[in-house]
Structure formats: structure tokens, C-alpha cells
Write an enzyme that holds these catalytic residues in place. Structure first.
Site, PDB file in Angstrom:
ATOM      1  N   GLY A 116      -7.078   7.853   2.170  1.00 42.07           N
ATOM      2  CA  GLY A 116      -6.545   7.684   3.622  1.00 42.07           C
ATOM      3  C   GLY A 116      -6.438   6.093   3.353  1.00 42.07           C
ATOM      4  O   GLY A 116      -5.943   5.345   4.364  1.00 42.07           O
ATOM      5  N   CYS A 117      -6.279   5.424   2.168  1.00 39.84           N
ATOM      6  CA  CYS A 117      -6.011   4.035   2.162  1.00 39.84           C
ATOM      7  C   CYS A 117      -4.831   3.881   1.138  1.00 39.84           C
ATOM      8  O   CYS A 117      -4.689   4.634   0.226  1.00 39.84           O
ATOM      9  CB  CYS A 117      -6.923   3.332   1.552  1.00 39.84           C
ATOM     10  N   GLU A 118      -3.927   3.190   1.463  1.00 40.38           N
ATOM     11  CA  GLU A 118      -2.586   2.991   0.502  1.00 40.38           C
ATOM     12  C   GLU A 118      -2.934   2.119  -0.690  1.00 40.38           C
ATOM     13  O   GLU A 118      -2.647   2.548  -1.652  1.00 40.38           O
ATOM     14  CB  GLU A 118      -1.601   2.141   1.390  1.00 40.38           C
ATOM     15  N   ALA A 119      -4.059   1.245  -0.313  1.00 36.35           N
ATOM     16  CA  ALA A 119      -4.560   0.504  -1.514  1.00 36.35           C
ATOM     17  C   ALA A 119      -5.536   1.370  -2.122  1.00 36.35           C
ATOM     18  O   ALA A 119      -6.123   1.922  -1.379  1.00 36.35           O
ATOM     19  CB  ALA A 119      -4.988  -0.937  -1.338  1.00 36.35           C
TER      20      ALA A 119
END
Lengths: 138, 405
Positions: free
Chosen positions: A56-59
Site C-alpha cells: 500500500g506504499c509507493e515507496a
């Protein structure tokens, strides 16, 4: 239990709050987040594996949690400095809390208070909500 | 006092006028909207709002006429042979899904092959995977050379009598690379395969002539060409469209319904079930009319000058490079950094109100083939961007990379 890093004094919640409130404007806040990233110990590569990744995190974000005498211990890292800077805040806000205290911790309100509410709305990128969920379910 | 053509172009965009400091370089995601388009949609609702192809009343007739006139406008914009070849969809994605389900569903057999380039947006991959699974067809990826161009030798080698369809982007949304369609399309036809061209990125930058292009299907989205969201276009050659079965059932796509059976309306109405986005369709036509009224060759020169300025500036900054070929591409630059995460760079750019996109740009296979874990930072230029904006981007980028070093 000594192999996980201790929360440095400069990153304790009171110290962090003071530093973030002193940083006026987005530029200074972002610069400070990059600085906070530098002050956190890096997670060894062997722990940066998919099963420790928060989705759920782009990074990329890796988050480890465990319980010691009923208190949460955590260790987190990210390949983004700004996200890692925000992780200092997650660390400071949750390290050493009991389950009950974690349930009562309002991370959104804390971000608001520190003028970082922008990172709540861009939660897809920074994944703060996802991280807090992982901690709550630890 | 004289106004430059660029100033008068910018003056037609209310959002840009309201945000003079904004440096909007996320045009590949969506473009800003000209007053001519906004006015057309508002005027439609204020003067002739009624459902199309239905009510036997004055407004209904006017709305239907405007809706069908929009179809003619779109047909002219891409030089289709007739308005009957234009199907309105929700966007390019829905248009590809329509072709996959209707055409693919009725023609694909077990063992048939679908060739998709590694540049493709997920929208030109996933619908084909879904239908291939059902039909027992096989997807094959056309590989790229190191510079992001299509590996034409590998493409030729993949083509065979089993190839039923080639899906290819006219301009890569992630890299800006423009595949050589003039070679790719005839080669596909030579083995009896059909070709779907994804024009979503090219439509705002190039003049499109679907007859000259010679493909079988062409798709684009309205919101990437100064039009509203929720409206897109499928063009298919009339003889193909006539053979395609309906894919969604509902009102207006039928000739006659009884519980014994239903006969369907001819194309293109057969593919437009339910109440269409008629106000947006009319607004899309207004956007295309507006663009036709601009000096498009001059815009193309302006955009490529901005791109060259950007590329030359990036060359002077340490720790950053543009992915892919420097030539034969649209005004899109995907940046990768040696010591910084694209997300961090975008945060600092955003502070100066410079809007860019970070991530994998819905092109997972492309990112995997390039070995990129963190995606890229994409800068996508449109007609209303200025040289001063590119300068500001470059200087901010330089400062940011020093800070993150």
C-alpha cells in the site's frame, strides 16, 4: 532483544514534536524529514524482504514489530528519505506502548498537530495508514 | 501591447489563469481544460439537456442531433471514413475492453496468439489477458531494445499465422517512445493479424489519420486531449465493426426486444448500451474543434523545443538521466536518479507547485524489463507549458538532488 536499535533521544516524541513545529513551511519540513531519515539506523538488507514489506506504499517500506514485556518494539526503513523521515514519527509515537495505549494512539491527530496532514491525504504514496494498521494488528 | 501566441493559448485555460505559479507537467495523466470545452458542456445543460435517441420532443431531438454531430466531429478529427466507425466509450480503457470482449471473444480460438509490446499500459494488457484466458489464446510480449524502442527483429520473429492481434501504443505513456507503426502495422497484416493502436498519449500531440495509419482499431480518451473525463473513443473499420457482437446489453443498443429474442441495432449504437455520457460527448467534440482551430504544427514545434530544452538541462545535472531513446519520441521524459527516490524528488518539486508523476505509470512489465524497482519521475509536456517553467523545473531539480545527495 538488544539487536534492534533503541530510539535515539533526538527522535523521542517530545524532541521530534519540537523540531517539527520549529520547521516552518513545507520546504523546511521536507528538509527536516530528510534529516530525520539520516538519524535512523539502516535496516540490514537481509531483513528487507517481501514478508516484512508493508503493502500500500509507493515507496518500499519494511516494518518489523515484536513484543517485549507487553511493550511494542519496532524497526522500520524505507528507500524514500521522506517516508523514512515519517517513519521516525511512527517509531516515536508507538515504540514502547502497550496494546491498550496503541489502540488509543491517534496518529492522524498527531500528524495534524505537527503540520504534516498533507501526508495523510497522500497516504497512497507514504502508506502511513497502512503502517499504522500493521502496528495495530501486531 | 502585444500578446504572444503562448500567452493567448494559456489565457484560454481557467485553471492555469487561476494558478499562474503552477507548473503543470503531468499532462500524460490528464490535460487541463480550455474554456471552449467547459462552455460547451455548460451550454448543453443550460439549453438542450434531454436524453438522446429517446423522447419525442424538441429538446430530445436537439440533444440527439448534437450527440450525433459530435460523432461526425470525432470522425473528422481522426479522419475516419465515416461517423459510423466511431463508438463512444468511457475512455481508452473501456474501448480496449470492448474490442477484447466483443471482437476477441468472437474470433479468438485456442492457440491463437496476441502480441503486445512491452511498452504497453496495463489497459492494453489486462483486457487481453482476461479474454485470452477464456479463449485459450496466448499472449506474447514484443521485447524492447536497450533504448526503449521496439525490437523489430524480435517482432518479425514473433509474427506467425497464429498471430491474431498486435496491440501497440502510438506513444508510450511512461517513456514517450513512439513505435514505428508504419512498419509494425503492415507486418501484422502480412500474416493476417489485426492491429489495435492505443492513441491515448499521441492524440494531444500529433494529427491523427486513421485511414493513413491503416490499423484496424484505434482508441483514445477525451480527458487526455483537453476534453472531459468519462468519455473516450473506439474507432474500428466499418467492415470489422459490423461483424462484432454486442458486449453490454441495455437500452438503445437493440432494434427490438422480446423474451423470445432480441435483435440488435447496427454499429455503432449496438455498442453504446444505456444512456451515454452525452454532455461529455458534446464537450469532447468542442475540445477537438478547439484543438483543430489552433496552429497544431506550431504547437508540435513548441512542445518539441520544450522537450529539447528539458533534455539538454537534465544532461547538465549530476545523478539523473532520461530513460530511453533521445529521438523519435513525444514530449514525455521519464527520469531516474542515482541517489534519490523519485517520490522524494516529487515532494520537493511539489513545494514549488511543480506537478509531476512518480511511480510505475501503469506499465509494470516495462518497469520490470528496465529493472526499475522504484519507478520513475515522469515529466509530460503540453501545449501550454513554457520555457520559463522548464527552467524552474531544472533549477529546482538541481537544488533537490544536491539536498538529497
Amino acid at each position: 532483544m538488544s539487536d534492534w536499535p533503541e530510539l535515539p533521544a533526538a527522535l523521542a516524541l517530545s524532541a521530534l514534536t519540537e523540531r517539527l513545529q520549529a520547521a516552518q513551511g513545507w520546504e523546511n519540513k521536507n528538509r527536516l524529514l530528510v534529516q530525520l531519515a539520516r538519524e535512523q539506523p539502516a535496516m540490514p538488507t537481509e531483513l528487507k524482504v517481501d514478508e516484512n514489506r508493508v503493502s500500500g506504499c509507493e515507496a518500499h517500506v519494511w516494518l518489523l514489530t515484536r513484543w517485549h514485556e507487553g511493550r511494542l518494539q519496532m524497526w522500520a526503513d524505507s528507500d524514500s528519505r521522506i517516508v523514512k523521515g515519517l517513519l521516525a514519527l511512527v517509531w516515536a509515537a508507538y515504540q514502547g506502548l502497550s496494546r491498550e495505549e496503541i489502540a488509543n494512539q491517534d496518529f492522524g491527530a498527531l500528524l495534524q498537530e505537527l503540520g504534516l496532514q498533507r501526508f495523510l491525504s497522500s497516504s497512497r504514496a507514504s502508506g502511513l495508514n497502512a503502517m499504522v494498521q500493521v502496528i495495530r494488528n501486531a | 501591447m502585444t500578446t504572444s501566441p503562448l500567452d493567448s493559448l494559456r489565457a484560454q485555460f481557467p485553471l492555469l489563469q487561476a494558478n499562474p505559479e503552477l507548473v503543470y507537467l503531468d499532462n500524460a495523466a490528464t490535460t487541463q481544460k480550455p474554456l471552449a470545452m467547459l462552455d460547451a458542456e455548460r451550454r448543453f445543460y443550460e439549453t438542450m439537456n434531454a436524453n438522446v435517441h429517446r423522447g419525442g420532443h424538441r429538446l430530445g431531438h436537439a440533444a440527439t442531433e448534437a450527440y450525433e454531430a459530435a460523432r461526425i466531429t470525432v470522425a473528422r478529427f481522426i479522419n475516419a471514413a465515416s461517423a459510423g466507425e466511431i463508438v463512444f466509450t468511457r475512455g481508452a480503457t473501456e474501448a480496449i475492453n470492448l474490442v477484447a470482449y466483443s471482437w476477441g471473444g468472437s474470433t479468438l480460438k485456442p492457440g491463437d496468439e496476441i502480441l503486445l509490446s512491452t511498452l504497453e499500459h496495463h489497459a492494453n494488457i489486462v483486457p487481453w489477458q482476461l479474454i485470452a484466458q477464456t479463449a485459450g489464446a496466448v499472449i506474447r510480449a514484443i521485447p524492447l531494445l536497450d533504448d526503449g524502442q521496439i525490437d523489430m527483429a524480435a517482432y518479425q520473429a514473433l509474427l506467425s499465422p497464429r498471430t491474431r492481434l498486435v496491440g501497440i501504443s502510438q506513444m508510450s505513456n511512461a517513456l514517450g517512445v513512439c513505435p514505428p507503426l508504419a512498419q509494425i502495422i503492415p507486418a501484422a497484416h502480412a500474416v493476417g493479424a489485426s492491429v489495435l493502436v492505443d492513441g491515448a498519449q499521441a492524440i494531444a500531440h500529433q494529427e491523427i489519420d486513421v485511414q493513413a495509419l491503416g490499423a484496424d482499431f484505434y482508441v483514445f480518451s477525451g480527458h487526455k486531449v483537453f476534453g472531459p473525463t468519462g468519455i473516450g473513443v473506439l474507432w474500428a473499420r466499418a467492415d470489422i465493426l459490423e461483424q462484432m457482437p454486442p458486449w453490454q446489453g441495455g437500452g438503445e443498443m437493440i432494434e427490438r426486444v422480446s423474451f423470445a429474442g432480441t435483435t440488435f441495432a447496427p454499429a455503432p449504437r449496438r455498442f453504446e448500451a444505456g444512456t451515454p455520457a452525452f454532455a461529455q460527448t458534446i464537450a469532447l467534440a468542442a475540445a477537438l474543434d478547439w484543438l483543430r482551430g489552433q496552429d497544431r504544427p506550431a504547437i508540435a514545434v513548441h512542445e518539441s523545443a520544450l522537450y529539447r530544452q528539458l533534455a539538454a538541462g537534465i544532461d547538465q545535472i549530476n545523478g539523473v538521466r532520461i530513460l530511453g531513446t533521445p529521438t523519435g519520441k513525444g514530449p514525455i521524459a521519464s527520469l531516474v536518479f542515482s541517489h534519490a527516490h523519485p517520490y522524494d524528488v516529487a515532494q520537493f518539486l511539489d513545494e514549488r507547485d511543480i506537478a509531476v508523476r512518480v511511480g510505475n505509470h501503469c506499465a509494470g512489465p516495462l518497469m520490470q524489463s528496465l529493472g526499475l524497482n522504484n519507478g520513475t519521475l515522469r515529466i509530460s509536456i503540453a501545449a501550454y507549458n513554457t520555457a520559463a517553467q522548464i527552467d524552474l523545473l531544472l533549477s529546482t531539480l538541481n537544488e533537490t538532488l544536491e539536498l538529497l545527495a
